[in-house]
Design a protein around this motif. Structure first.
Motif, PDB file in Angstrom:
ATOM      1  N   GLN A 120      38.684   6.286  78.933  1.00  0.00           N
ATOM      2  CA  GLN A 120      37.691   7.575  79.041  1.00  0.00           C
ATOM      3  C   GLN A 120      37.956   8.180  77.714  1.00  0.00           C
ATOM      4  O   GLN A 120      36.813   8.906  77.555  1.00  0.00           O
ATOM      5  CB  GLN A 120      37.958   8.338  80.250  1.00  0.00           C
ATOM      6  CG  GLN A 120      37.926   7.787  81.605  1.00  0.00           C
ATOM      7  CD  GLN A 120      38.144   8.736  82.893  1.00  0.00           C
ATOM      8  OE1 GLN A 120      38.853   9.615  82.466  1.00  0.00           O
ATOM      9  NE2 GLN A 120      37.557   8.525  83.858  1.00  0.00           N
ATOM     10  N   SER A 121      39.003   8.312  77.170  1.00  0.00           N
ATOM     11  CA  SER A 121      39.014   9.128  75.808  1.00  0.00           C
ATOM     12  C   SER A 121      40.151   8.545  74.842  1.00  0.00           C
ATOM     13  O   SER A 121      40.857   7.753  75.274  1.00  0.00           O
ATOM     14  CB  SER A 121      39.690  10.530  76.458  1.00  0.00           C
ATOM     15  OG  SER A 121      39.861  11.486  75.330  1.00  0.00           O
ATOM     16  N   ASN A 122      39.844   9.038  73.827  1.00  0.00           N
ATOM     17  CA  ASN A 122      40.773   8.811  72.618  1.00  0.00           C
ATOM     18  C   ASN A 122      41.772   9.844  72.235  1.00  0.00           C
ATOM     19  O   ASN A 122      42.498   9.876  71.285  1.00  0.00           O
ATOM     20  CB  ASN A 122      40.479   8.201  71.482  1.00  0.00           C
ATOM     21  CG  ASN A 122      39.370   9.039  70.486  1.00  0.00           C
ATOM     22  OD1 ASN A 122      39.031  10.118  71.231  1.00  0.00           O
ATOM     23  ND2 ASN A 122      38.851   8.894  69.619  1.00  0.00           N
ATOM     24  N   LYS A 123      41.708  10.940  73.007  1.00  0.00           N
ATOM     25  CA  LYS A 123      42.353  12.319  72.778  1.00  0.00           C
ATOM     26  C   LYS A 123      43.716  12.260  73.172  1.00  0.00           C
ATOM     27  O   LYS A 123      43.994  13.029  74.438  1.00  0.00           O
ATOM     28  CB  LYS A 123      41.240  13.745  73.031  1.00  0.00           C
ATOM     29  CG  LYS A 123      40.215  13.477  72.325  1.00  0.00           C
ATOM     30  CD  LYS A 123      39.198  14.643  73.047  1.00  0.00           C
ATOM     31  CE  LYS A 123      38.102  14.680  72.009  1.00  0.00           C
ATOM     32  NZ  LYS A 123      37.087  15.891  72.540  1.00  0.00           N
ATOM     33  N   TYR A 124      44.611  11.834  73.014  1.00  0.00           N
ATOM     34  CA  TYR A 124      45.963  11.592  73.303  1.00  0.00           C
ATOM     35  C   TYR A 124      46.930  11.054  72.089  1.00  0.00           C
ATOM     36  O   TYR A 124      46.544  10.754  71.133  1.00  0.00           O
ATOM     37  CB  TYR A 124      45.953  10.720  74.547  1.00  0.00           C
ATOM     38  CG  TYR A 124      45.625   9.227  74.152  1.00  0.00           C
ATOM     39  CD1 TYR A 124      46.492   8.420  73.918  1.00  0.00           C
ATOM     40  CD2 TYR A 124      44.428   8.949  74.566  1.00  0.00           C
ATOM     41  CE1 TYR A 124      46.172   6.932  73.642  1.00  0.00           C
ATOM     42  CE2 TYR A 124      43.918   7.568  74.582  1.00  0.00           C
ATOM     43  CZ  TYR A 124      44.772   6.722  74.165  1.00  0.00           C
ATOM     44  OH  TYR A 124      44.585   5.281  73.670  1.00  0.00           O
ATOM     45  N   ILE A 125      48.401  11.291  72.575  1.00  0.00           N
ATOM     46  CA  ILE A 125      49.316  10.805  71.550  1.00  0.00           C
ATOM     47  C   ILE A 125      50.012   9.900  72.302  1.00  0.00           C
ATOM     48  O   ILE A 125      50.423   9.843  73.522  1.00  0.00           O
ATOM     49  CB  ILE A 125      50.251  11.859  71.288  1.00  0.00           C
ATOM     50  CG1 ILE A 125      49.377  12.893  70.488  1.00  0.00           C
ATOM     51  CG2 ILE A 125      51.444  11.319  70.059  1.00  0.00           C
ATOM     52  CD1 ILE A 125      50.197  14.299  70.187  1.00  0.00           C
ATOM     53  N   VAL A 126      50.525   8.622  71.795  1.00  0.00           N
ATOM     54  CA  VAL A 126      51.272   7.477  72.514  1.00  0.00           C
ATOM     55  C   VAL A 126      52.443   7.055  71.424  1.00  0.00           C
ATOM     56  O   VAL A 126      52.200   7.125  70.424  1.00  0.00           O
ATOM     57  CB  VAL A 126      50.429   6.379  72.922  1.00  0.00           C
ATOM     58  CG1 VAL A 126      49.840   5.626  71.664  1.00  0.00           C
ATOM     59  CG2 VAL A 126      51.375   5.466  73.870  1.00  0.00           C
ATOM     60  N   LYS A 127      53.540   6.990  72.007  1.00  0.00           N
ATOM     61  CA  LYS A 127      54.547   6.347  71.096  1.00  0.00           C
ATOM     62  C   LYS A 127      55.290   5.486  71.749  1.00  0.00           C
ATOM     63  O   LYS A 127      55.450   5.082  72.971  1.00  0.00           O
ATOM     64  CB  LYS A 127      55.539   7.500  70.595  1.00  0.00           C
ATOM     65  CG  LYS A 127      56.561   7.718  72.009  1.00  0.00           C
ATOM     66  CD  LYS A 127      58.093   7.325  71.730  1.00  0.00           C
ATOM     67  CE  LYS A 127      59.141   7.846  72.493  1.00  0.00           C
ATOM     68  NZ  LYS A 127      60.402   7.398  72.495  1.00  0.00           N
ATOM     69  N   PHE A 128      55.746   4.352  70.703  1.00  0.00           N
ATOM     70  CA  PHE A 128      56.380   3.257  71.247  1.00  0.00           C
ATOM     71  C   PHE A 128      57.201   2.574  70.074  1.00  0.00           C
ATOM     72  O   PHE A 128      57.339   3.231  69.082  1.00  0.00           O
ATOM     73  CB  PHE A 128      55.452   2.172  71.824  1.00  0.00           C
ATOM     74  CG  PHE A 128      54.349   1.846  70.873  1.00  0.00           C
ATOM     75  CD1 PHE A 128      54.570   0.860  69.984  1.00  0.00           C
ATOM     76  CD2 PHE A 128      53.135   2.452  71.028  1.00  0.00           C
ATOM     77  CE1 PHE A 128      53.239   0.327  69.338  1.00  0.00           C
ATOM     78  CE2 PHE A 128      52.012   2.218  70.073  1.00  0.00           C
ATOM     79  CZ  PHE A 128      52.156   0.872  69.218  1.00  0.00           C
ATOM     80  N   PHE A 129      57.947   1.599  70.032  1.00  0.00           N
ATOM     81  CA  PHE A 129      58.848   1.061  69.341  1.00  0.00           C
ATOM     82  C   PHE A 129      58.204  -0.145  68.861  1.00  0.00           C
ATOM     83  O   PHE A 129      57.309  -0.932  69.567  1.00  0.00           O
ATOM     84  CB  PHE A 129      60.349   0.911  69.741  1.00  0.00           C
ATOM     85  CG  PHE A 129      60.886   2.258  70.289  1.00  0.00           C
ATOM     86  CD1 PHE A 129      60.882   3.203  69.453  1.00  0.00           C
ATOM     87  CD2 PHE A 129      61.309   2.160  71.647  1.00  0.00           C
ATOM     88  CE1 PHE A 129      61.541   4.454  69.840  1.00  0.00           C
ATOM     89  CE2 PHE A 129      61.990   3.610  71.976  1.00  0.00           C
ATOM     90  CZ  PHE A 129      62.284   4.682  70.931  1.00  0.00           C
ATOM     91  N   MET A 130      58.642  -0.793  67.294  1.00  0.00           N
ATOM     92  CA  MET A 130      58.024  -1.925  67.052  1.00  0.00           C
ATOM     93  C   MET A 130      58.204  -3.252  67.968  1.00  0.00           C
ATOM     94  O   MET A 130      57.469  -3.934  67.835  1.00  0.00           O
ATOM     95  CB  MET A 130      58.889  -1.980  65.587  1.00  0.00           C
ATOM     96  CG  MET A 130      58.280  -1.407  64.460  1.00  0.00           C
ATOM     97  SD  MET A 130      56.679  -1.661  63.769  1.00  0.00           S
ATOM     98  CE  MET A 130      56.976  -3.298  63.275  1.00  0.00           C
ATOM     99  N   ASP A 131      59.286  -3.072  68.490  1.00  0.00           N
ATOM    100  CA  ASP A 131      59.732  -4.191  69.417  1.00  0.00           C
ATOM    101  C   ASP A 131      58.462  -4.485  70.426  1.00  0.00           C
ATOM    102  O   ASP A 131      58.397  -5.504  71.264  1.00  0.00           O
ATOM    103  CB  ASP A 131      61.116  -4.181  70.284  1.00  0.00           C
ATOM    104  CG  ASP A 131      62.038  -4.647  69.249  1.00  0.00           C
ATOM    105  OD1 ASP A 131      61.952  -5.107  68.327  1.00  0.00           O
ATOM    106  OD2 ASP A 131      63.268  -4.357  69.655  1.00  0.00           O
ATOM    107  N   ASP A 132      57.858  -3.179  70.658  1.00  0.00           N
ATOM    108  CA  ASP A 132      56.709  -3.588  71.821  1.00  0.00           C
ATOM    109  C   ASP A 132      55.244  -4.064  71.084  1.00  0.00           C
ATOM    110  O   ASP A 132      54.252  -3.850  71.977  1.00  0.00           O
ATOM    111  CB  ASP A 132      56.521  -2.089  72.418  1.00  0.00           C
ATOM    112  CG  ASP A 132      57.901  -1.744  73.361  1.00  0.00           C
ATOM    113  OD1 ASP A 132      58.458  -2.791  74.072  1.00  0.00           O
ATOM    114  OD2 ASP A 132      58.189  -0.434  73.224  1.00  0.00           O
ATOM    115  N   THR A 133      55.373  -4.377  69.875  1.00  0.00           N
ATOM    116  CA  THR A 133      54.015  -4.527  69.445  1.00  0.00           C
ATOM    117  C   THR A 133      53.592  -6.233  69.690  1.00  0.00           C
ATOM    118  O   THR A 133      53.664  -6.926  68.821  1.00  0.00           O
ATOM    119  CB  THR A 133      53.992  -4.364  67.779  1.00  0.00           C
ATOM    120  OG1 THR A 133      55.266  -4.996  67.319  1.00  0.00           O
ATOM    121  CG2 THR A 133      54.070  -2.756  67.673  1.00  0.00           C
ATOM    122  N   GLU A 134      53.507  -6.068  71.043  1.00  0.00           N
ATOM    123  CA  GLU A 134      53.185  -7.682  71.336  1.00  0.00           C
ATOM    124  C   GLU A 134      51.392  -7.863  71.696  1.00  0.00           C
ATOM    125  O   GLU A 134      50.774  -6.788  71.735  1.00  0.00           O
ATOM    126  CB  GLU A 134      53.654  -7.924  72.771  1.00  0.00           C
ATOM    127  CG  GLU A 134      55.140  -7.979  72.800  1.00  0.00           C
ATOM    128  CD  GLU A 134      55.605  -8.369  74.235  1.00  0.00           C
ATOM    129  OE1 GLU A 134      54.715  -9.135  74.901  1.00  0.00           O
ATOM    130  OE2 GLU A 134      56.865  -8.143  74.406  1.00  0.00           O
TER     131      GLU A 134
END
Length: 212
Positions: free
Chosen positions: A60-74
């Motif tokens: 619904q929106s792009n107004k957020y922050i998300v964090k993850f690690f390089m290993d999760d870039t699938e």
């Protein structure tokens, strides 16, 4: 600045949680912490809710922050669209030995946060060389691929962040009494050309002796 804000850490213990928490407070944006982490999703039902909340808001929106690690870039991960459309920040630590040590300690304690009201206690962490070797592999591989990636809008180091405005219930992890021995083992292994976890030697899975 484009939205969403995407914070990609080189690996655990790079300071991504307090950094994202501080951004969330400053920008008044909701933040999601590894909502698609396969390991956590399988053991913690609270993270299932975080994941579903993330997917719902994302639709619904792009107004957020998300964090993850390089290993999760699938390719199949829901972070894929964030990675292509958002403002991407790569977060690293200059002190790689300290990062690996902190990650190793947190995993062995099964505890990733120390709260402000916790009293300092003396404790020792057994040194398993193969476990350390695996963490060295995962982190250094992530750092290598991050260095080749030209898509980040900003690259920052944990050591350069001013956390003075952060309002949080937790503090830096209390170090074990044998932190110097843990760091020495990591430093030694970083110089090895053949990773210890490649070697089929049962002695490498036994804790090394600790002198305090």
């Amino acid at each position: 600045m484009k939205l969403p804000i995407v914070v990609v850490g080189t690996g655990p213990r790079c300071g991504s949680t307090p950094y994202v928490e501080m951004l969330s407070q400053q920008l008044d944006l909701p933040a999601f912490y590894e909502p698609w982490c396969k390991r956590i999703l399988s053991i913690d039902p609270l993270y299932v809710k975080s994941y579903t909340d993330y997917i719902h808001l994302k639709s619904q929106s792009n107004k957020y922050i998300v964090k993850f690690f390089m290993d999760d870039t699938e390719i199949r991960s829901p972070y894929r669209t964030d990675f292509y459309t958002g403002y991407k920040i790569l977060l690293s630590r200059r002190d790689i030995v300290g990062q690996i040590a902190s990650w190793y300690i947190a995993d062995n304690l099964n505890k990733f946060h120390t709260f402000q009201d916790e009293e300092k206690q003396n404790y020792v962490i057994s040194i398993y060389r193969k476990e350390i070797s695996e963490k060295i592999k995962m982190l250094t591989r992530s750092i290598f691929f991050a260095e080749q990636c030209s898509t980040f809008d900003k690259r920052i180091y944990y050591e350069d962040i001013d956390f003075s405005t952060l309002k949080s219930d937790y503090k830096k992890t209390i170090q074990p009494s044998n932190i110097d021995e843990i760091r020495q083992e990591i430093e030694k292994q970083l110089k090895d050309s053949i990773p210890i976890h490649w070697i089929k030697d049962k002695s490498n899975s036994q804790p090394v002796s600790i002198s305090l």
